[in-house]
Design a protein around this motif. Structure first.
Motif, short mmCIF file in Angstrom:
data_model
loop_
_atom_site.label_atom_id
_atom_site.label_comp_id
_atom_site.label_asym_id
_atom_site.label_seq_id
_atom_site.Cartn_x
_atom_site.Cartn_y
_atom_site.Cartn_z
N TYR A 182 0.86 -0.96 -0.22
CA TYR A 182 -0.23 -0.09 0.05
C TYR A 182 0.87 1.22 -0.04
N LYS A 183 2.02 1.77 0.87
CA LYS A 183 2.63 2.10 0.29
C LYS A 183 3.60 2.38 -1.05
N LYS A 184 3.79 1.57 -1.74
CA LYS A 184 4.56 1.98 -3.17
C LYS A 184 3.85 2.99 -4.00
N ASP A 185 5.17 4.13 -3.93
CA ASP A 185 5.26 5.51 -4.57
C ASP A 185 5.29 5.40 -6.08
N TYR A 186 4.46 4.77 -7.12
CA TYR A 186 4.89 3.92 -7.95
C TYR A 186 2.74 3.61 -8.75
N SER A 187 3.60 3.39 -10.10
CA SER A 187 2.41 2.60 -10.81
C SER A 187 2.78 1.43 -11.50
N ILE A 188 2.18 -0.33 -11.58
CA ILE A 188 2.23 -0.99 -11.92
C ILE A 188 1.78 -1.59 -13.52
N ASP A 189 2.25 -1.18 -14.60
CA ASP A 189 1.31 -2.01 -15.53
C ASP A 189 2.17 -3.31 -16.36
N LYS A 190 1.48 -4.00 -17.71
CA LYS A 190 2.22 -5.31 -18.11
C LYS A 190 3.43 -4.58 -18.64
N LYS A 191 3.59 -3.46 -19.23
CA LYS A 191 4.80 -2.43 -20.28
C LYS A 191 5.99 -2.06 -19.14
N LYS A 192 5.23 -1.29 -18.07
CA LYS A 192 6.82 -0.57 -17.25
C LYS A 192 5.90 -0.25 -15.51
N ILE A 193 7.08 0.50 -15.03
CA ILE A 193 6.82 1.20 -13.62
C ILE A 193 7.52 2.31 -14.19
N VAL A 194 6.45 2.62 -13.55
CA VAL A 194 6.35 4.83 -13.52
C VAL A 194 6.15 4.95 -11.90
N SER A 195 6.69 6.41 -11.35
CA SER A 195 7.01 6.45 -9.99
C SER A 195 5.11 8.15 -10.18
N ASN A 196 4.76 7.92 -9.63
CA ASN A 196 3.15 8.60 -9.89
C ASN A 196 3.65 10.22 -9.51
N LYS A 197 4.88 10.56 -9.21
CA LYS A 197 5.21 11.80 -9.41
C LYS A 197 5.53 12.73 -10.91
N LEU A 198 5.83 11.29 -11.65
CA LEU A 198 5.75 11.62 -13.33
C LEU A 198 4.44 11.52 -13.51
N THR A 199 3.80 12.13 -14.19
CA THR A 199 1.85 11.83 -14.59
C THR A 199 2.17 12.30 -16.01
N ASN A 200 3.12 13.41 -17.00
CA ASN A 200 2.94 13.51 -18.15
C ASN A 200 3.26 12.79 -19.54
N LYS A 201 2.26 11.80 -19.89
CA LYS A 201 3.05 10.60 -20.64
C LYS A 201 3.91 10.85 -22.40
N LYS A 202 3.90 12.24 -22.30
CA LYS A 202 4.86 12.75 -23.59
C LYS A 202 6.24 12.08 -22.80
N ARG A 203 6.22 12.24 -22.25
CA ARG A 203 7.49 12.56 -21.22
C ARG A 203 8.56 11.18 -20.42
N ILE A 204 7.53 10.64 -20.33
CA ILE A 204 7.24 8.87 -19.74
C ILE A 204 7.44 8.07 -21.38
N ASN A 205 6.93 8.39 -22.36
CA ASN A 205 7.41 7.77 -23.47
C ASN A 205 8.89 8.02 -23.55
N ASN A 206 8.94 9.42 -23.66
CA ASN A 206 10.33 9.42 -23.94
C ASN A 206 11.39 8.74 -23.07
N TYR A 207 11.03 8.99 -21.44
CA TYR A 207 11.67 8.48 -21.27
C TYR A 207 12.54 6.83 -21.49
N LEU A 208 11.58 6.00 -21.62
CA LEU A 208 10.85 5.09 -22.14
C LEU A 208 12.00 4.06 -23.59
N LYS A 209 11.51 4.94 -24.18
CA LYS A 209 12.21 4.97 -24.80
C LYS A 209 13.77 4.88 -26.14
N ASN A 210 14.54 5.61 -24.24
CA ASN A 210 15.40 5.85 -23.79
C ASN A 210 15.88 4.24 -23.12
N SER A 211 16.28 3.15 -24.04
CA SER A 211 16.87 2.39 -23.04
C SER A 211 17.86 1.97 -22.32
#
Length: 324
Positions: free
Chosen positions: A179-208
């Motif tokens: 219950y204390k996790k500060d991130y969300s989990i889906d089938k493709k990624k784990i992302v900080s709750n502080k990140l809300t901009n989808k474009k920014r998230i996708n840009n980060y993910l593209k950089n492997s």
């Protein structure tokens, strides 16, 4: 806190929906610990109470085993010791969670059933349970560190990081329950709750091109101690001790209230982080002149140059600039 009555007595007082939520919670733990799930949809209230009484030993054992070490120790103190009002005030968030989960009950005062008190005392003293909680606390901190380093990480790379850990297949289910996790989990990624901009998230993910860290380093990030090994941090502490009347307790205060929030809790956006840092320093300290304040800000900002940044996928600004 008052120890009184049996758990069933308290269950009688709550709604059918809350009883169902207890069994839902048990079923969530069941998916982690291979417990047989309970089909409760058609059960009457008295049958729900009877079923909860039957499963309570397993339910609370695995519930406790899912706590991190901080909550385990708070719960241990709550159950095993006499506590002050100060403890209850400091632990209010955790206690509210216990109330929500119908483990504690609020009447004129906090109430705990006698049979649960006996069960909890045995579980909290169990060497098996203590060892398990300590081992998994390290994994919770490791995952916190991964998020601190990258902000968002692909499940593919995450699986590589955790691949050598024993029982790694239950890490994701345990994180989903945590219950204390500060991130969300889906089938493709784990992302900080502080990140809300989808474009920014996708840009980060593209950089492997992730910077590689050891699991020990990730745990240090999760524990907010990684910066202790950074050269500029060591110079900063030396500067404080050499030039000003700074005791170890003062250094710990600066670390906890200024350095850690600046490095670990910011959005890794330079101007926002700098502005927040300055506001924090000015709020917490009184300065006769600007010399100490400016020197403190300057030295702390140097530490950030050697700290992992999300936009560089864990590499530091200094590493990126030196590579160019």
């Amino acid at each position: 806190m008052n120890i009184f009555g049996e758990y069933e007595d308290y269950l009688e007082k709550i709604t059918k929906e809350k009883l169902q939520s207890i069994i839902e919670d048990y079923n969530s733990l069941g998916s982690i610990y291979n417990l047989e799930k309970i089909n409760y949809k058609k059960l009457k209230k008295e049958d729900l109470i009877r079923k909860i009484s039957e499963i309570k030993k397993d339910y609370f054992k695995y519930w406790i085993m899912s706590l991190d070490l901080e909550d385990f120790n708070v719960f241990r103190q709550l159950i095993l010791r006499k506590n002050t009002n100060e403890f209850f005030n400091e632990s209010r968030e955790f206690i509210n969670w216990l109330l929500d989960k119908n483990i504690l009950f609020q009447e004129q005062e906090l109430m705990l059933a006698k049979d649960l008190s006996i069960l909890f005392k045995a579980l909290l003293k169990s060497k098996e349970v203590i060892k398990y909680v300590k081992n998994w606390n390290r994994i919770y901190k490791l995952v916190d560190g991964i998020i601190i380093a990258y902000g968002v990480v692909s499940r593919k790379y995450f699986d590589i990081i955790i691949g050598g850990i024993e029982n790694c297949e239950i890490i994701i289910p345990k994180l989903e329950y945590y219950y204390k996790k500060d991130y969300s989990i889906d089938k493709k990624k784990i992302v900080s709750n502080k990140l809300t901009n989808k474009k920014r998230i996708n840009n980060y993910l593209k950089n492997s091109k992730y910077k590689m860290f050891t699991n020990k380093e990730f745990v240090e990030m999760g524990n907010s101690t990684y910066h202790h090994g950074i050269k500029s941090y060591k110079k900063f502490i030396k500067m404080l001790k050499n030039n000003y009347v700074f005791r170890n307790s003062d250094v710990l205060f600066v670390d906890k209230n200024i350095v850690i929030p600046y490095l670990y809790n910011s959005l890794n956006e330079e101007e926002i982080a700098k502005k927040n840092l300055q506001e924090t320093v000015e709020t917490l300290f009184e300065f006769k002149g600007d010399k100490l304040k400016e020197k403190m800000l300057e030295e702390i900002m140097k530490i950030r140059l050697e700290f992992p940044l999300w936009e560089y996928r864990g590499f530091t600004k200094m590493e990126v600039e030196n590579a160019e």
